[in-house]
Design an enzyme around this catalytic site. Structure first.
Site, PDB file in Angstrom:
ATOM      1  N   TYR A 144     -31.639 -11.535  14.694  1.00 57.68           N
ATOM      2  CA  TYR A 144     -30.381 -10.868  14.359  1.00 57.68           C
ATOM      3  C   TYR A 144     -30.482 -10.318  12.947  1.00 57.68           C
ATOM      4  O   TYR A 144     -30.823 -11.058  12.016  1.00 57.68           O
ATOM      5  CB  TYR A 144     -29.222 -11.872  14.459  1.00 57.68           C
ATOM      6  CG  TYR A 144     -27.873 -11.273  14.165  1.00 57.68           C
ATOM      7  CD1 TYR A 144     -27.276 -10.402  15.072  1.00 57.68           C
ATOM      8  CD2 TYR A 144     -27.186 -11.574  12.996  1.00 57.68           C
ATOM      9  CE1 TYR A 144     -26.028  -9.843  14.810  1.00 57.68           C
ATOM     10  CE2 TYR A 144     -25.942 -11.024  12.721  1.00 57.68           C
ATOM     11  CZ  TYR A 144     -25.366 -10.162  13.630  1.00 57.68           C
ATOM     12  OH  TYR A 144     -24.129  -9.615  13.376  1.00 57.68           O
ATOM     13  N   ASP A 239     -36.540 -10.326   6.936  1.00 56.33           N
ATOM     14  CA  ASP A 239     -35.098 -10.505   6.812  1.00 56.33           C
ATOM     15  C   ASP A 239     -34.868 -11.953   6.388  1.00 56.33           C
ATOM     16  O   ASP A 239     -34.933 -12.878   7.197  1.00 56.33           O
ATOM     17  CB  ASP A 239     -34.408 -10.200   8.150  1.00 56.33           C
ATOM     18  CG  ASP A 239     -32.898 -10.365   8.054  1.00 56.33           C
ATOM     19  OD1 ASP A 239     -32.425 -10.951   7.058  1.00 56.33           O
ATOM     20  OD2 ASP A 239     -32.189  -9.924   8.981  1.00 56.33           O
ATOM     21  N   LYS A 267     -26.057 -13.989   2.163  1.00 59.58           N
ATOM     22  CA  LYS A 267     -25.594 -15.381   2.207  1.00 59.58           C
ATOM     23  C   LYS A 267     -25.640 -16.076   0.836  1.00 59.58           C
ATOM     24  O   LYS A 267     -24.794 -15.815   0.011  1.00 59.58           O
ATOM     25  CB  LYS A 267     -26.399 -16.195   3.226  1.00 59.58           C
ATOM     26  CG  LYS A 267     -26.536 -15.522   4.589  1.00 59.58           C
ATOM     27  CD  LYS A 267     -25.495 -15.948   5.579  1.00 59.58           C
ATOM     28  CE  LYS A 267     -25.814 -15.436   6.954  1.00 59.58           C
ATOM     29  NZ  LYS A 267     -24.683 -15.398   7.853  1.00 59.58           N
TER      30      LYS A 267
HETATM   31  N1  HOZ Z   1     -23.522 -13.927  12.158  1.00 63.94           N
HETATM   32  C1  HOZ Z   1     -23.129 -15.213  11.683  1.00 63.94           C
HETATM   33  C2  HOZ Z   1     -23.902 -16.288  12.312  1.00 63.94           C
HETATM   34  N2  HOZ Z   1     -25.305 -16.124  12.354  1.00 63.94           N
HETATM   35  C3  HOZ Z   1     -21.671 -15.496  11.900  1.00 63.94           C
HETATM   36  C4  HOZ Z   1     -20.872 -14.972  10.800  1.00 63.94           C
HETATM   37  C5  HOZ Z   1     -19.421 -15.444  10.762  1.00 63.94           C
HETATM   38  O1  HOZ Z   1     -18.775 -15.475  11.782  1.00 63.94           O
HETATM   39  O2  HOZ Z   1     -18.956 -15.773   9.680  1.00 63.94           O
END
Ligand code: HOZ
Length: 433
Positions: A144, A239, A267
């Site tokens: 992802y 990534d 993050k």
């Molecule tokens: N894409 C995030 C988990 N891999 C979730 C992000 C969120 O909902 O804060």
């Protein structure tokens, strides 16, 4: 536990926000209950609006590596806010932040700040395309890279959880420029390069896949990607939105000792505020406007609050390498304890762990190294396990296809409580199944 207020508030949210949430995984759809709404969090614990307290393993999907509301970070944000919340003009702190990232990440010689991991990855592939003069990118099934069009092809995380790995709305033309290969499969990568020897701009990869549950790179996989990209003069993009500053101060590139050409970050880099970044080789980064022709911009890029929070978090991580050893010790204790519980209850599960990341897969495969294997997980069992854990005060990711994140703030006691809740939940599942 009583969740009345959460359920009422979620009802209200649903008529105002699509699905009641601002990011799909949060809706708890795959675990079959409405989400709990959060009031506040401190250290390793999170509190909902009904007053329930949980040990938190979502850790805001990574950024809370030093624990929630860490005093040093809160202070830095307050101090920055007093001087103004946004200028849309350069500040000294941006250069200091850039230097810190360059010092910490081995393959980063220059860096550009943006506002999210999605912005970082979409900008990185634009740059890779411009640098190589090629259009195609290669990504891995179940990886992802945020929600830009080019990446919503066989995507992990929420897209996998909700069963929409290829999103409608992505044009056929865009989708045709994204090639995919199974994670950990160098043969397919090599074959794609043989088919399109001078059309692939870059391989983008999660060096540790953390959005289809935690799936580790097989020995030689990342090295193989580096060799193939060198052979075909394509770029290698790591990534590191999840692994950056988490697997160690220098991310996965330091952990596995591989130098990608470009790195995307997010993050932890914002200390809990919305920040992303991309960086790498100077000759590539110098193609960015205003010195080069590749355009990318943003009023809130390098925002002073975000820089203050992120700089404080990264500096603490750099100056205290013991944090990584301690987080890993706690993660190993948790993983081994769960494995012991699994043996005692006989439930078909697998535990994957690296550094402070863990996933418990309800899956009969003895090894999980690809999207296809991860996707065979029993998501109904995970949902049961999730609900039992929540009732015992353990807040896990509301999806089989995400990770648990251990932070510096998790205590040995937290882990012990989690292990006894895990045992209880697995015992109940073994009676039912
Ligand atoms: N894409 C995030 C988990 N891999 C979730 C992000 C969120 O909902 O804060």
């Amino acid at each position: 536990m009583i969740h009345n207020k959460s359920f009422q508030e979620f009802e209200k949210a649903q008529s105002r926000i699509p699905g009641g949430v601002n990011s799909p995984v949060r809706a708890f759809k795959s675990v079959g209950i409405p989400p709990i709404l959060i009031d506040h969090a401190k250290g390793s614990h999170i509190f909902d609006i009904d007053g329930n307290e949980y040990i938190d393993y979502v850790s805001t999907w990574g950024p809370a590596i030093l624990g929630h509301a860490r005093e040093e970070i809160v202070e830095a944000i307050k101090k920055a806010a007093e001087k103004g919340t946004s200028f849309g003009a350069p500040t000294v702190m941006e250069t200091e932040m850039a230097q810190l990232i360059i010092d910490m990440m081995p393959a980063v010689e220059m860096v550009r700040m943006v506002n999210s991991g999605t912005e970082a990855t979409m900008s990185a592939i634009r740059l890779a395309r411009a640098f190589t003069g090629r259009d195609k990118i290669l990504k891995f099934e179940g990886n992802y890279h945020g929600h830009a069009d080019s990446f919503l092809i066989q995507a992990g995380s929420g897209a996998m959880t909700l069963g929409v790995p290829n999103s409608p709305g992505v044009t056929k033309a865009t989708a045709s420029e994204t090639l995919t290969a199974p994670y950990n499969n160098l043969q397919v990568v090599e074959a794609l390069f043989e088919t399109y020897p001078d059309q692939i701009a870059a391989i983008i990869v999660e060096p540790v896949a953390a959005n289809m549950g935690l799936v580790l790179p097989k020995s030689g996989f990342l090295e193989g990607l580096k060799k193939i990209t060198q052979k075909y003069q394509a770029l290698l993009i790591f990534d590191e939105v999840i692994t950056g500053f988490r697997l160690g101060a220098g991310g996965a590139q330091e952990y596995y000792n591989i130098q990608p050409d470009l790195t995307t970050m997010g993050k932890i880099i914002g200390g809990g505020l919305p920040v992303g970044a991309y960086g790498g080789r100077k000759d590539i980064m110098e193609m960015l406007a205003p010195i080069g022709p590749v355009y990318q911009a943003g009023t809130l890029s390098g925002n002073p609050l975000a820089m203050a929070a992120g700089y404080t978090a990264l500096k603490m991580l750099k100056e205290h390498p013991e944090i990584y050893t301690q987080m890993e010790e706690k993660a190993v204790m948790l993983a081994e304890g769960i494995r012991k519980n699994i043996n005692e209850t006989g439930i078909a599960t697998q535990v994957t762990q690296v550094g402070s990341l863990i996933t418990l897969f309800f899956n009969t495969n003895t090894e999980i190294s690809s999207f296809a294997e991860a996707a065979q997980s029993n998501t109904e069992m995970y949902a049961e396990y999730f609900k039992a854990s929540l009732e015992s005060g353990i807040y896990l990711a509301p999806s089989q296809f995400e990770c648990a994140f251990i932070s510096d703030a998790h205590t040995q006691e937290d882990i012990e409580i989690t292990l006894s809740a895990n045992k209880k939940a697995l015992e109940n599942l073994s009676v039912k199944n």
